[in-house]
Design an enzyme around this catalytic site. Structure first.
Site, short mmCIF file in Angstrom:
data_model
loop_
_atom_site.label_atom_id
_atom_site.label_comp_id
_atom_site.label_asym_id
_atom_site.label_seq_id
_atom_site.Cartn_x
_atom_site.Cartn_y
_atom_site.Cartn_z
N CYS A 2 0.97 -1.07 -0.01
CA CYS A 2 0.07 0.16 0.01
C CYS A 2 0.92 1.08 0.14
O CYS A 2 1.54 1.26 0.91
CB CYS A 2 -0.79 -0.12 1.25
N GLU A 103 -4.09 1.10 -6.11
CA GLU A 103 -3.13 0.04 -6.49
C GLU A 103 -2.93 0.32 -7.93
O GLU A 103 -3.93 0.41 -8.54
CB GLU A 103 -3.60 -1.26 -6.11
#
Length: 221
Positions: A2, A103
């Site tokens: 992340c 992402e």
């Protein structure tokens, strides 16, 4: 991993969700990146609190702060083994509020960013760890990292990792110093399901200097 996320909710909502005093200078942010200051919720000496920390954990024993750039995430599978994280997992857990996260999917034309956000709300919490580091000149820096786990069925087509998301009913479970460590570790390996919505967004998010709600607008691909 992340590596970018958003937080765009009111101070009142954040205070209500985590039972903390309001954060007076809270501003919406749509491109939060490593090494930047982020909002963190933890159990303090006088109760639960919301504080600012640097994203990228600097272990208390580190020689210099640069190590934090490499420690923005902690893998749940090895968190109890890694010297950088194992003590923090046992003693210094926190929550990192977020509205969504990004992402990137590798495609023939480059990396395409996708945005993930909860279906039922505009606020969630990542499982995090924090530590305190003192520089040789005396500066004290508090920093944090986001725990990651195997991606769920929504994230998997884009990336094989995702943040550990802590549902509201598990807030005390995660922050309570008395919670059993094996149970906490099992929680990170198989977190409760959280319904997420995902869609492609523009590549402006690739540049850290860019910010604003336009970054989370859906994009055609």
């Amino acid at each position: 991993m992340c590596g970018r996320y958003t937080l765009a909710v009111s101070s009142a909502k954040l205070a209500e969700r985590f039972a903390i005093p309001p954060i007076s200078d809270l501003q919406p942010r749509y491109n939060i990146a490593p090494t930047q200051p982020v909002v963190v919720v933890r159990e303090g000496n006088d109760g639960r609190e919301g504080v600012s920390m640097r994203w990228g954990l600097i272990p208390s024993w580190a020689k210099d702060a640069s190590v934090g750039v490499k420690l923005i995430n902690a893998r749940s599978e090895t968190v109890l083994e890694k010297p950088s994280f194992r003590t923090a997992f046992r003693r210094r857990r926190c929550l990192i509020p977020a509205s969504g996260f990004y992402e990137w999917q590798t495609t023939a034309t480059g990396k395409q960013p996708f945005y993930f956000t909860p279906v039922a709300d505009d606020l969630m919490a990542f499982a995090g760890l924090w530590d305190q580091w003192q520089a040789p000149i005396g500066e004290v820096i508090e920093s944090c990292t986001i725990l990651t786990t195997t991606a769920n069925e929504i994230v998997t087509p884009i990336h094989n990792r995702m943040p550990v998301i802590v549902p509201p009913e598990f807030t005390t479970f995660w922050l309570d110093p008395a919670t059993d460590i094996p149970r906490l570790h099992a929680f990170c390996l198989t977190p409760p399901p959280v319904a997420l919505h995902s869609y492609p967004v523009g590549k402006a998010v690739n540049q850290v200097r860019n910010d604003g709600p336009a970054l989370i607008e859906p994009a055609a691909i």
